[in-house]
Scaffold this active site. Structure first.
Site, mmCIF file in Angstrom:
data_model
loop_
_atom_site.group_PDB
_atom_site.id
_atom_site.type_symbol
_atom_site.label_atom_id
_atom_site.label_comp_id
_atom_site.label_asym_id
_atom_site.label_seq_id
_atom_site.Cartn_x
_atom_site.Cartn_y
_atom_site.Cartn_z
ATOM 1 N N LYS A 1 3.097 -2.918 -4.331
ATOM 2 C CA LYS A 1 1.822 -3.071 -5.035
ATOM 3 C C LYS A 1 2.040 -2.980 -6.545
ATOM 4 O O LYS A 1 2.813 -2.156 -7.024
ATOM 5 C CB LYS A 1 0.831 -1.984 -4.583
ATOM 6 C CG LYS A 1 0.300 -2.222 -3.175
ATOM 7 C CD LYS A 1 -0.653 -1.131 -2.769
ATOM 8 C CE LYS A 1 -1.108 -1.296 -1.343
ATOM 9 N NZ LYS A 1 -2.114 -2.339 -1.151
ATOM 10 N N HIS B 1 4.043 5.777 3.592
ATOM 11 C CA HIS B 1 3.336 5.336 2.379
ATOM 12 C C HIS B 1 3.027 6.491 1.424
ATOM 13 O O HIS B 1 3.316 6.422 0.229
ATOM 14 C CB HIS B 1 2.028 4.639 2.749
ATOM 15 C CG HIS B 1 2.192 3.494 3.694
ATOM 16 N ND1 HIS B 1 3.191 2.572 3.579
ATOM 17 C CD2 HIS B 1 1.480 3.119 4.779
ATOM 18 C CE1 HIS B 1 3.080 1.677 4.543
ATOM 19 N NE2 HIS B 1 2.052 1.992 5.285
ATOM 20 N N LYS C 1 -8.923 7.224 8.619
ATOM 21 C CA LYS C 1 -9.655 6.016 8.987
ATOM 22 C C LYS C 1 -11.139 6.357 9.137
ATOM 23 O O LYS C 1 -11.490 7.517 9.317
ATOM 24 C CB LYS C 1 -9.112 5.475 10.307
ATOM 25 C CG LYS C 1 -7.689 4.968 10.164
ATOM 26 C CD LYS C 1 -7.262 4.159 11.349
ATOM 27 C CE LYS C 1 -5.904 3.541 11.129
ATOM 28 N NZ LYS C 1 -5.879 2.517 10.083
#
Ligand code: NAP
Length: 484
Positions: A182, A240, A331
């Site tokens: 990214k 991550h 989530k």
């Protein structure tokens, strides 16, 4: 500003799993965008490989549909898509059998960079690596790209590393963590090591704490059977969030080269203290009026897998002694947002008195949505009435500041695939990093198992379980708001 694209040599890229979800959603549309930007040199070819019995024409139709659906509306000159499709081929290949391998070999050119993208389940990595050698496709300069999950725990990650090492050198293995591709994540390194301003303050003396948040609004969707065996800790934290923590916490590498950067990241992982179970909160989303609960999503009424984790950890070295790193991911939260916030300490003395309140500088690096950075600074509140203080963000949205150039910037997959072709491993995880990350993660998970830990249910569209808020409240701190 003139965009500077580093040219690459013509390449042959084989995508094993070329008909799968990842290839259709990310890899192929990403390659198309690079093609449109003129970064795919003439003479390059992309070969899809999977067991499906289809020919070039059928595969090209599939690729064309994928580009249309997931290409992000990229418009190109007339004929560009057709020219891109001309570079695409398909060979029916079985990773576990002998079919297709000789034909695949026949398509490879001797004078091109060779990259093999393993966009298949990890159980096939060993089969592919072995056959690439047995059928003579692998050259000393070939690269393989492997997708997450890289192992399920330390033992399986070691086994996977050992299997790949039988056939490929470490310098040929590209373990993808798309977070590292990214733009903002790389900007984090530019900000830290390209400016005089931040680095002197980047330590426990000036930083109160660091927050890393990766929040999603979606549930587990169609990935239920995979996710229920994995959970947020394995699916997000071990890879991550750990990578983000490394980039924030690492010492300046001597130069921006693959091993210098990865050596420093590894030192951070090794300096992570074991996490006290009181400092970890697990959550699982409940049902909403219009959406199923986690357990319904994964069709496992007794599941004790976490869809949310929050934790406090410490990097035990001179730079960070005493500065907590708070991480959370989950989530079905109230907004889709990923950010890293460096919260600086209070000024040592307030000349404005206690009524001026507490004001802190916060450097927030937003990964999504709207990649950019803000730096909260304290100013005088405008108008009469004495010295009242106000925190305002110096806000830099890349899209606004850099305009078209930011929009044209390659997404994470595009950038990483081009790095593979260029032979640049800086943004890929090394085998020892992955193993060190598992060595830190495994005891946390083992502890949950030993204690039969059941995740706390949290309301969908919330910030996660109440206990996660308490994790910070207990320390006199609070999470930044989860907002889009
Ligand atoms: P998928 O949709 O299930 O696709 C799997 C692909 O592998 C298909 O093209 C399938 O085609 C092929 N395949 C299966 N068995 C094969 C065999 N024996 N020989 C040759 N090809 C075979 O999976 P995916 O979602 O694309 O995921 C691929 C990998 O990326 C997985 O490791 C996953 O964990 C990882 N990943 C995926 C995502 C994502 O967003 N999808 C994100 C991160 C990581 P045939 O059935 O025709 O052989």
């Amino acid at each position: 500003m003139v965009s500077r694209v580093i040219p690459v040599d013509p390449f042959d890229l084989v995508i094993f799993g070329g008909t799968g979800d990842l290839a259709r959603r990310k890899i192929l549309p990403g390659l198309f965008r690079r093609f449109c930007s003129g970064q795919m040199p003439e003479g390059s070819q992309i070969i899809g490989a999977a067991r499906s019995d289809i020919d070039d024409a059928e595969y090209r139709n599939m690729v064309s549909d994928a580009v249309e659906e997931f290409g992000g509306g990229r418009t190109c000159e007339r004929g560009t898509l057709e020219a891109f499709l001309d570079t695409i081929h398909f060979v029916t290949t079985d990773a576990k059998g002998d079919g297709g391998w000789n034909e695949l070999n026949g398509k490879m050119r001797p004078d091109c960079v060779r990259a093999f993208y393993f966009s298949v389940g990890p159980s096939l990595f060993g089969d592919l690596a072995e056959r690439l050698h047995r059928f003579g496709l692998a050259t000393p300069d070939s690269r393989i790209v492997v997708e997450k999950p890289f192992g399920h725990d330390l033992k399986s990650a070691k086994a996977l590393n050992a299997t790949l090492a039988q056939h490929f050198d470490e310098a040929q293995i590209y373990r993808i963590d798309h977070y590292l591709g990214k733009e903002t994540v790389q900007n984090l390194m530019a900000v830290r090591f390209g400016n005089m301003l931040f680095e002197p303050l980047w330590n426990a003396q000036y930083v109160d704490h660091i927050q890393i948040t990766v929040a999603e609004t979606v549930g587990v969707g169609g990935r239920g059977s995979y996710y229920d065996k994995s959970g947020a800790m394995r699916d997000m934290v071990q890879n991550h969030l750990m990578q983000l923590l490394c980039l924030i916490a690492m010492e300046p590498p001597a130069k921006f080269d693959p091993d210098a950067v990865r050596d420093e990241k590894l030192k951070v992982i090794r300096a992570l203290e074991p996490v006290d179970w009181h400092h970890v909160v697990r959550g699982q989303y409940g049902a909403a009026r219009d959406a199923p609960s986690y357990r319904e999503d994964v069709e496992n009424p007794k599941s004790s897998t976490e869809s949310f984790v929050a934790m406090k950890c410490h990097v035990s070295n001179w730079r960070w002694a005493g500065t907590p790193f708070y991480m959370r991911t989950g989530k079905r939260l109230k907004a889709r947002t990923s950010e890293i916030a460096v919260v600086f300490k209070d000024a040592p003395h307030s000349i404005f008195g206690v009524d001026a309140g507490r004001h802190r500088n916060v450097l927030a690096i937003r990964l999504q949505p709207n990649e950019g950075m803000t730096l909260d600074v304290t100013i005088k509140e405008p108008g009469p009435g004495g010295m009242r203080l106000l925190d305002v963000p110096l806000d830099m949205s890349f899209a606004e500041t850099l305009g078209a150039e930011a929009e044209e910037a390659p997404d994470a997959y595009e950038r990483l695939i081009m790095d593979v072709i260029r032979g640049d491993q800086t943004l890929f995880m090394r085998g020892d990093e992955v193993e060190a990350a598992w060595a830190w993660t495994d005891p946390i998970i083992a502890d949950w198992v030993m204690r039969n830990d059941v995740p706390k249910e949290y309301e969908p569209a919330s910030s996660g379980p109440e206990d996660a808020l308490m994790l910070m409240h207990r320390d006199g701190r609070k999470w930044r708001e989860v907002k889009a």
